[in-house]
Each structure stands twice: as C-alpha cells, then as structure tokens.
Scaffold this motif. Structure first.
Motif, PDB file in Angstrom:
ATOM      1  N   ASP A 141     -66.579  52.048 -20.929  1.00 55.12           N
ATOM      2  CA  ASP A 141     -66.040  52.236 -19.579  1.00 55.12           C
ATOM      3  C   ASP A 141     -66.948  51.590 -18.540  1.00 55.12           C
ATOM      4  O   ASP A 141     -68.166  51.753 -18.585  1.00 55.12           O
ATOM      5  CB  ASP A 141     -65.896  53.725 -19.258  1.00 55.12           C
ATOM      6  N   SER A 142     -66.327  50.864 -17.600  1.00 58.86           N
ATOM      7  CA  SER A 142     -67.085  50.276 -16.488  1.00 58.86           C
ATOM      8  C   SER A 142     -66.392  50.533 -15.148  1.00 58.86           C
ATOM      9  O   SER A 142     -66.672  49.859 -14.160  1.00 58.86           O
ATOM     10  CB  SER A 142     -67.268  48.772 -16.712  1.00 58.86           C
ATOM     11  N   ASN A 143     -65.470  51.514 -15.113  1.00 56.50           N
ATOM     12  CA  ASN A 143     -64.744  51.815 -13.878  1.00 56.50           C
ATOM     13  C   ASN A 143     -64.811  53.294 -13.487  1.00 56.50           C
ATOM     14  O   ASN A 143     -64.067  53.740 -12.639  1.00 56.50           O
ATOM     15  CB  ASN A 143     -63.283  51.362 -13.990  1.00 56.50           C
ATOM     16  N   GLY A 144     -65.664  54.068 -14.144  1.00 55.40           N
ATOM     17  CA  GLY A 144     -65.871  55.446 -13.730  1.00 55.40           C
ATOM     18  C   GLY A 144     -65.099  56.511 -14.493  1.00 55.40           C
ATOM     19  O   GLY A 144     -65.247  57.694 -14.196  1.00 55.40           O
ATOM     20  N   SER A 145     -64.261  56.139 -15.461  1.00 56.23           N
ATOM     21  CA  SER A 145     -63.556  57.163 -16.247  1.00 56.23           C
ATOM     22  C   SER A 145     -64.548  57.919 -17.124  1.00 56.23           C
ATOM     23  O   SER A 145     -65.456  57.321 -17.714  1.00 56.23           O
ATOM     24  CB  SER A 145     -62.480  56.530 -17.144  1.00 56.23           C
ATOM     25  N   LYS A 146     -64.363  59.220 -17.173  1.00 58.03           N
ATOM     26  CA  LYS A 146     -65.163  60.106 -18.025  1.00 58.03           C
ATOM     27  C   LYS A 146     -64.207  61.112 -18.650  1.00 58.03           C
ATOM     28  O   LYS A 146     -63.016  61.087 -18.370  1.00 58.03           O
ATOM     29  CB  LYS A 146     -66.206  60.843 -17.181  1.00 58.03           C
ATOM     30  N   VAL A 147     -64.716  62.010 -19.445  1.00 55.34           N
ATOM     31  CA  VAL A 147     -63.868  63.034 -20.056  1.00 55.34           C
ATOM     32  C   VAL A 147     -63.112  63.806 -18.987  1.00 55.34           C
ATOM     33  O   VAL A 147     -61.913  64.045 -19.105  1.00 55.34           O
ATOM     34  CB  VAL A 147     -64.697  64.008 -20.929  1.00 55.34           C
ATOM     35  N   ASN A 148     -63.798  64.185 -17.911  1.00 52.51           N
ATOM     36  CA  ASN A 148     -63.178  65.069 -16.922  1.00 52.51           C
ATOM     37  C   ASN A 148     -62.403  64.338 -15.833  1.00 52.51           C
ATOM     38  O   ASN A 148     -61.714  64.984 -15.051  1.00 52.51           O
ATOM     39  CB  ASN A 148     -64.226  65.979 -16.289  1.00 52.51           C
ATOM     40  N   SER A 149     -62.479  63.014 -15.749  1.00 53.25           N
ATOM     41  CA  SER A 149     -61.797  62.332 -14.646  1.00 53.25           C
ATOM     42  C   SER A 149     -61.440  60.897 -15.002  1.00 53.25           C
ATOM     43  O   SER A 149     -61.998  60.317 -15.916  1.00 53.25           O
ATOM     44  CB  SER A 149     -62.691  62.330 -13.401  1.00 53.25           C
ATOM     45  N   GLY A 150     -60.478  60.352 -14.245  1.00 58.50           N
ATOM     46  CA  GLY A 150     -60.182  58.933 -14.365  1.00 58.50           C
ATOM     47  C   GLY A 150     -58.769  58.583 -14.755  1.00 58.50           C
ATOM     48  O   GLY A 150     -57.815  59.264 -14.423  1.00 58.50           O
ATOM     49  N   GLN A 151     -58.677  57.488 -15.466  1.00 58.25           N
ATOM     50  CA  GLN A 151     -57.435  56.873 -15.882  1.00 58.25           C
ATOM     51  C   GLN A 151     -57.178  57.252 -17.353  1.00 58.25           C
ATOM     52  O   GLN A 151     -57.985  57.962 -17.941  1.00 58.25           O
ATOM     53  CB  GLN A 151     -57.577  55.365 -15.670  1.00 58.25           C
ATOM     54  N   ILE A 152     -56.084  56.808 -17.934  1.00 56.12           N
ATOM     55  CA  ILE A 152     -55.633  57.129 -19.306  1.00 56.12           C
ATOM     56  C   ILE A 152     -55.489  58.648 -19.474  1.00 56.12           C
ATOM     57  O   ILE A 152     -56.223  59.283 -20.218  1.00 56.12           O
ATOM     58  CB  ILE A 152     -56.528  56.537 -20.413  1.00 56.12           C
ATOM     59  N   PRO A 153     -54.536  59.252 -18.762  1.00 53.96           N
ATOM     60  CA  PRO A 153     -54.377  60.704 -18.839  1.00 53.96           C
ATOM     61  C   PRO A 153     -53.787  61.217 -20.151  1.00 53.96           C
ATOM     62  O   PRO A 153     -53.940  62.394 -20.471  1.00 53.96           O
ATOM     63  CB  PRO A 153     -53.443  61.019 -17.677  1.00 53.96           C
ATOM     64  N   ALA A 154     -53.124  60.338 -20.925  1.00 56.71           N
ATOM     65  CA  ALA A 154     -52.506  60.817 -22.166  1.00 56.71           C
ATOM     66  C   ALA A 154     -52.408  59.699 -23.194  1.00 56.71           C
ATOM     67  O   ALA A 154     -52.213  58.534 -22.853  1.00 56.71           O
ATOM     68  CB  ALA A 154     -51.110  61.382 -21.896  1.00 56.71           C
ATOM     69  N   LEU A 155     -52.535  60.087 -24.454  1.00 53.42           N
ATOM     70  CA  LEU A 155     -52.269  59.208 -25.588  1.00 53.42           C
ATOM     71  C   LEU A 155     -50.858  59.510 -26.073  1.00 53.42           C
ATOM     72  O   LEU A 155     -50.422  60.667 -26.041  1.00 53.42           O
ATOM     73  CB  LEU A 155     -53.264  59.463 -26.720  1.00 53.42           C
ATOM     74  N   ILE A 156     -50.140  58.495 -26.524  1.00 52.78           N
ATOM     75  CA  ILE A 156     -48.771  58.695 -26.999  1.00 52.78           C
ATOM     76  C   ILE A 156     -48.746  58.519 -28.510  1.00 52.78           C
ATOM     77  O   ILE A 156     -48.995  57.430 -29.030  1.00 52.78           O
ATOM     78  CB  ILE A 156     -47.793  57.694 -26.333  1.00 52.78           C
ATOM     79  N   PHE A 157     -48.491  59.619 -29.213  1.00 53.23           N
ATOM     80  CA  PHE A 157     -48.378  59.605 -30.663  1.00 53.23           C
ATOM     81  C   PHE A 157     -46.934  59.598 -31.086  1.00 53.23           C
ATOM     82  O   PHE A 157     -46.054  60.009 -30.318  1.00 53.23           O
ATOM     83  CB  PHE A 157     -49.057  60.848 -31.263  1.00 53.23           C
ATOM     84  N   ARG A 158     -46.660  59.167 -32.284  1.00 55.26           N
ATOM     85  CA  ARG A 158     -45.317  59.254 -32.871  1.00 55.26           C
ATOM     86  C   ARG A 158     -45.387  60.327 -33.954  1.00 55.26           C
ATOM     87  O   ARG A 158     -46.284  60.333 -34.768  1.00 55.26           O
ATOM     88  CB  ARG A 158     -44.894  57.931 -33.483  1.00 55.26           C
ATOM     89  N   SER A 159     -44.398  61.220 -33.925  1.00 53.45           N
ATOM     90  CA  SER A 159     -44.419  62.338 -34.867  1.00 53.45           C
ATOM     91  C   SER A 159     -43.021  62.919 -35.035  1.00 53.45           C
ATOM     92  O   SER A 159     -42.192  62.810 -34.145  1.00 53.45           O
ATOM     93  CB  SER A 159     -45.359  63.415 -34.346  1.00 53.45           C
ATOM     94  N   SER A 160     -42.794  63.562 -36.154  1.00 52.94           N
ATOM     95  CA  SER A 160     -41.541  64.276 -36.365  1.00 52.94           C
ATOM     96  C   SER A 160     -41.662  65.725 -35.921  1.00 52.94           C
ATOM     97  O   SER A 160     -40.719  66.481 -35.977  1.00 52.94           O
ATOM     98  CB  SER A 160     -41.138  64.211 -37.829  1.00 52.94           C
ATOM     99  N   SER A 161     -42.857  66.131 -35.465  1.00 50.85           N
ATOM    100  CA  SER A 161     -43.063  67.529 -35.117  1.00 50.85           C
ATOM    101  C   SER A 161     -43.382  67.765 -33.641  1.00 50.85           C
ATOM    102  O   SER A 161     -44.098  68.689 -33.304  1.00 50.85           O
ATOM    103  CB  SER A 161     -44.222  68.085 -35.974  1.00 50.85           C
ATOM    104  N   CYS A 162     -42.878  66.941 -32.772  1.00 51.79           N
ATOM    105  CA  CYS A 162     -43.129  67.128 -31.328  1.00 51.79           C
ATOM    106  C   CYS A 162     -42.425  68.370 -30.816  1.00 51.79           C
ATOM    107  O   CYS A 162     -41.383  68.724 -31.254  1.00 51.79           O
ATOM    108  CB  CYS A 162     -42.642  65.924 -30.537  1.00 51.79           C
TER     109      CYS A 162
END
Length: 162
Positions: A141-162
């Motif tokens: 990271d070089s734009n300030g994102s950390k665990v508690n803040s920033g961009q990329i709020p969610a990962l999108i998985f594929r699953s049959s159990s959503c």
C-alpha cells in the motif's frame, strides 16, 4: 437418476463493519492494498471499491491479486460511479482459486481527480458465508489504506452457500 442444480452466487465479504462510507478518500497516484487469508478454499471473483463521493464520474481502475511478489491476476478498465451507489464492482476475467491459510494481497490503483468514499471501521477478520477472512495492512500500500480504513471495502467470492 436425479439431477442436481444449484445457483452460484457472488458473496461480498466486507471488511467495513457498517458497510457504509465515513469519509472522503483521495488519489495521488498511489496503490491501495490489503493483505488477506481465508480459513478454507474459496474462489475470488473480484473486489468491491468505494465510488465517487459527490456526483458521478468514471474511474480508471487497475486491480491486481498477488501471492507474495507473484502477480496472479490483473484487470484494468473504466468504471462509471455515482455517489448514490456508494460502491462499484470490478471483476477479474476468471475466478481465482484462493487456498486456505495462504496470504494474498489485493491492490487497486485508481486514477481520478475526484474524491471517493472510504471507510474508517475496518475489521481484522470477518465471517462470510461460513468462511473466515483475516485482513492485515499491506506493505504494497502507498495510498494510506490499512486494516481499519481506506479503499477495497469488500472481496467478492463465488459460492453456492451465500
């Protein structure tokens, strides 16, 4: 003989506790990145990104997935975003097999003169449709994102159990 049919769905695994933006985020040519690992094997389809904070615009986006220094996947494109939608999705061309216990890095390079939304309530782990995802701040990271803040709020998985 019986026929089984099931629907494969996208599951958003949010690292933002409230799933709501809480501040503005700027872009100065840096990379937003977050490290993650899962406790079981899953298929990653893409990332959900925060959209423009005011009005509407098009973001130029490149997302990448790394395992250590090796780039596994990349997707570049133009994505229209409106402030009323809060987020938008960027999908890789193909699903990516994520192996349990291995550390991966999700990155997003966004080119825009506009500010986007961002979160400040990130979690170090989240349970998503029976899978636990652990998040860590990334050295990529070089734009300030950390665990508690920033961009990329969610990962999108594929699953049959959503």
């Amino acid at each position: 003989m019986s026929t089984y049919s099931f629907l494969i769905l996208d599951c958003d695994c949010w690292r933002s506790r409230s799933k709501s933006p809480s501040r503005a985020w700027g872009y100065v040519g840096g990379i937003d990145a977050i490290d993650f690992q899962t406790n079981s094997n899953v298929f990653l389809h893409g990332y959900r990104l925060w959209g423009v904070k005011s009005g509407s615009t098009t973001f130029q986006v490149t997302i990448r997935l790394y395992r250590g220094s090796f780039m596994i996947a990349e997707k570049t494109g133009s994505y229209y975003t409106r402030s009323t939608d809060k987020t938008f999705e960027v999908h890789f061309a193909q699903e990516i097999s994520i192996r349990a216990g291995l550390l991966y890095t999700a990155t997003a390079a966004i080119t825009t003169s506009a500010s986007s939304f961002a979160h400040t309530d990130g979690m170090s782990s989240a349970s998503c449709s029976g899978v636990t995802v652990t998040f860590k701040s990334s050295s990529k990271d070089s734009n300030g994102s950390k665990v508690n803040s920033g961009q990329i709020p969610a990962l999108i998985f594929r699953s049959s159990s959503c």
